[in-house]
Design a protein around this motif. Sequence first.
Motif, PDB file in Angstrom:
ATOM      1  N   MET B 186       0.822  -1.210   0.000  1.00 53.15           N
ATOM      2  CA  MET B 186       0.000   0.000   0.000  1.00 53.15           C
ATOM      3  C   MET B 186       0.854   1.256   0.000  1.00 53.15           C
ATOM      4  SD  MET B 186      -3.272  -0.827   2.274  1.00 53.15           S
ATOM      5  CE  MET B 186      -2.447  -0.638   3.781  1.00 53.15           C
ATOM      6  N   THR B 359      -5.579  -7.373  -0.650  1.00 55.52           N
ATOM      7  CA  THR B 359      -4.996  -6.030  -0.659  1.00 55.52           C
ATOM      8  C   THR B 359      -4.573  -5.628  -2.066  1.00 55.52           C
ATOM      9  OG1 THR B 359      -4.141  -6.563   1.517  1.00 55.52           O
ATOM     10  CG2 THR B 359      -3.317  -4.573   0.501  1.00 55.52           C
ATOM     11  N   LYS B 363      -6.073  -2.632  -4.114  1.00 58.27           N
ATOM     12  CA  LYS B 363      -5.165  -1.584  -4.576  1.00 58.27           C
ATOM     13  C   LYS B 363      -5.420  -1.284  -6.050  1.00 58.27           C
ATOM     14  CE  LYS B 363      -0.392  -0.542  -5.313  1.00 58.27           C
ATOM     15  NZ  LYS B 363       0.918  -0.434  -4.750  1.00 58.27           N
ATOM     16  N   PRO B 367      -7.407   2.684  -6.159  1.00 56.29           N
ATOM     17  CA  PRO B 367      -6.045   3.186  -5.934  1.00 56.29           C
ATOM     18  C   PRO B 367      -6.007   4.383  -4.994  1.00 56.29           C
ATOM     19  CG  PRO B 367      -6.725   3.522  -8.204  1.00 56.29           C
ATOM     20  CD  PRO B 367      -7.802   2.749  -7.565  1.00 56.29           C
ATOM     21  N   PHE B 370      -6.101   2.747  -1.309  1.00 53.69           N
ATOM     22  CA  PHE B 370      -5.099   1.733  -0.984  1.00 53.69           C
ATOM     23  C   PHE B 370      -3.760   2.008  -1.643  1.00 53.69           C
ATOM     24  CE2 PHE B 370      -9.022  -0.220   0.125  1.00 53.69           C
ATOM     25  CZ  PHE B 370      -8.728  -0.940   1.250  1.00 53.69           C
TER      26      PHE B 370
END
Lengths: 206, 372, 202
Positions: B186, B359, B363, B367, B370
């Motif tokens: 992240m 995750t 992501k 975006p 994360f």
Amino acid sequence: MLKFLKQVGDYAKESFQAAKYIGQGLSVTFDHMRRRPVTVQYPYEKVIPSERYRGRIHFEFDKCIACEVCVRVCPINLPVVDWEFNKPQKKKQLKHYSIDFGVCIFCGNCVEYCPTNCLSMTEEYELSAYDRHELNYDNVALGRLPEKVTLDPMVTPLREFAYLPKGVLDPHDLPKGAQRAGKRPEEILEEIEREKAAAAPSEDEG
Amino acid sequence: MESGIDLQGSAIQLLVDLGVPTPIAKVLWLPLPMALMLVVATVGVLIAVWLERKIAAAVQQRYGPEYAGPLGVLQPIADGLKLLFKEDIIPNLADPWLFTIGPAIVVIPVFLSYLIVPFGQNLVVTDLGIGAFLWISLSSITPIGLLMSGYASNNKYALIGGLRAAAQSISYEIPLALSVLAVIMMSNSLSTIDIVNQQANHGILGWNIWRQPVGFIIFWISALAETERLPFDLPEAEEELVAGYQTEYTGMKFALFYLGSYVNLVLSALLFSVFYLGGWSFPVPVDTLANWLGVSPALPWVQVLTASIGITMVLVKTYLLVFIAILLRWTTPRVRIDQLLNLGWKFLLPVALANLLITAALKLAFPVAFGG
Amino acid sequence: MTLAEGTQLVSFGVLTLTTIVAALGVVLLENIVYSAFLLGGVFISIAGMYLLLNADFVAAAQILVYVGAVNVLILFAIMLVNKREPLAPLKNGWIRRGLTALVCFGLFALLGVVSISTPWSVLPEAPNVGDTALRLGQHFFSDFLLPFELASVLLLIAMIGAIVLARREFVTSSAVDGDDNLIFRLPERPREPIAPEPVESK
């Protein structure tokens, strides 16, 4: 597929349950943190033993008639009674008496059965010695009176839980003359006598 | 983002102004943060030991240390002095070399890991590009020291303890690394400073603990296992193994193990606060607070205040976590070795992998939230 | 020579020395446990070499993989087996040793010749590439994609093999044949069968 999903679901449920139980345990220990310590800081503070505390045995030489009941009722026949028959007086004469506190279990049977009440329990419990033979008390040692905790200037006496005033949990810094919850034995006795005295005139009338 | 106080820059500038050539000034500066960090780590351990004893006492309704200093705060120092003066015994049939090197190998990597612990934007020994990875790789050296001391003691309990410790730490390193990897993903950087900065934007809401609700639990469980704290203190389970690999140790060598385990605990808590609790950031961003109060964040005294708040925040978060670890120690019973390995390999590892994948997916999908 | 260069030179010397001494120790020491620990020393010294070459990620990976995993597993294997038997002196042992020395020396000479004769492009100092992890990632997914993927497949094969080995269930052949009257008996004393009696009607 469904079976597998069910397995995963069960596993997740069990994990959450485990986490819940750990959380409950943590709340218990966290709650304990705000509670008062129950420690008695021993050499500086001592608990006052209760009236019926079974500590070291006290023995009065002159009262003893050497009947040996104490030896019979003792679970391990511990007291040693050394006597000799006095012919002219036709009486047993006690020469020595001893109890080994390294072996005694402080059951109090001898005190219970002694016909002349020459044995009694004391509140003394500090019987440590460097040699175990020192724990074998003879009649002189048995005849010594114990030191009272409350009279020792070095020691802060603490009352036991049952002897604290109502609602008080901490034995430290009690106000002077604070009484324990409920009535003391002598008060109960007084009350009974007063009741008797109150009942007596009515009996006379009747 | 304000750069905050740059102690290194100003110290070197001061020395250069005093007429010292720049390279020598840099060399003179070099050992200072390291020495300071050593002191910080040691004092942190003393505090942790004191907390452990006091909290343990409170949980069990006792007083705990009372007479050494006010509230017994000097007790850990007294303990340390006692260990320092104790006779150093090496068992007759032990292997003297390995027996001596073992504790050192256990302790050195833990202290080295303090290189990457940040207390502020510039309050870190070195801002390494591989920060978090360095910690993971350094912590993997420790099992060698444990095996070494376990083997060298020539004692079956010590050997079993050492083997257990090694098995435990290699199996829990993997979920630990995977949960850290999700955080790194992240923040797009391995550097601890970047990881904190990525969380610093929205105050308490920006902390990773909200974005990694599974990851932080995995991290904490694995960190407890890595530091051999209850419920995972199998290597030194006193009922079965006397004291595990520490059985034959006395004096300063034992003190090294003791120190190492507490340094490790504090280090794990520090890194937990860096990875998941926003490091030195205040629950409300300090810049926002300064704007509300109408003071410029660039003022010197505001910067000093910000830095001290940052250090305080790191320490508060860290010791909160240490407190939780201690409370857990007195709450949970010890797990068995098979339960431990089952938990590590069959539960934490798959969950950590799933967490990593989710995750990554989040992501790509969001975006903004994360760190795209 | 600046201070930094001096430090690098000294650390290079120390690392070389520890690598060579530890490697010799791995080969020459009789106690296999010492050899395993010294192997860890070799790995750490090599990680130090990587650090000197500005390859910090590789250094950390070296420590993580070789010291933290490979060496610990080797130690584990040694300590779990723990078989101490005195090595019986071989007859004509010197022939074997001589042969080994010959082969090793030949290999060393070959490698030495290769390393001397190869025109290495020697840089005066290790280049600083910035974020090493980033650069490694770029290379892995562009020009080193095939080796990278091959390595991952190899690891996958190894992992599956390990799982197959670990999951092998030892079942006696009679149970496989479908003999459901199988009763396990303890050798010490006769026991009542624990398995359910076979149904009479069958």
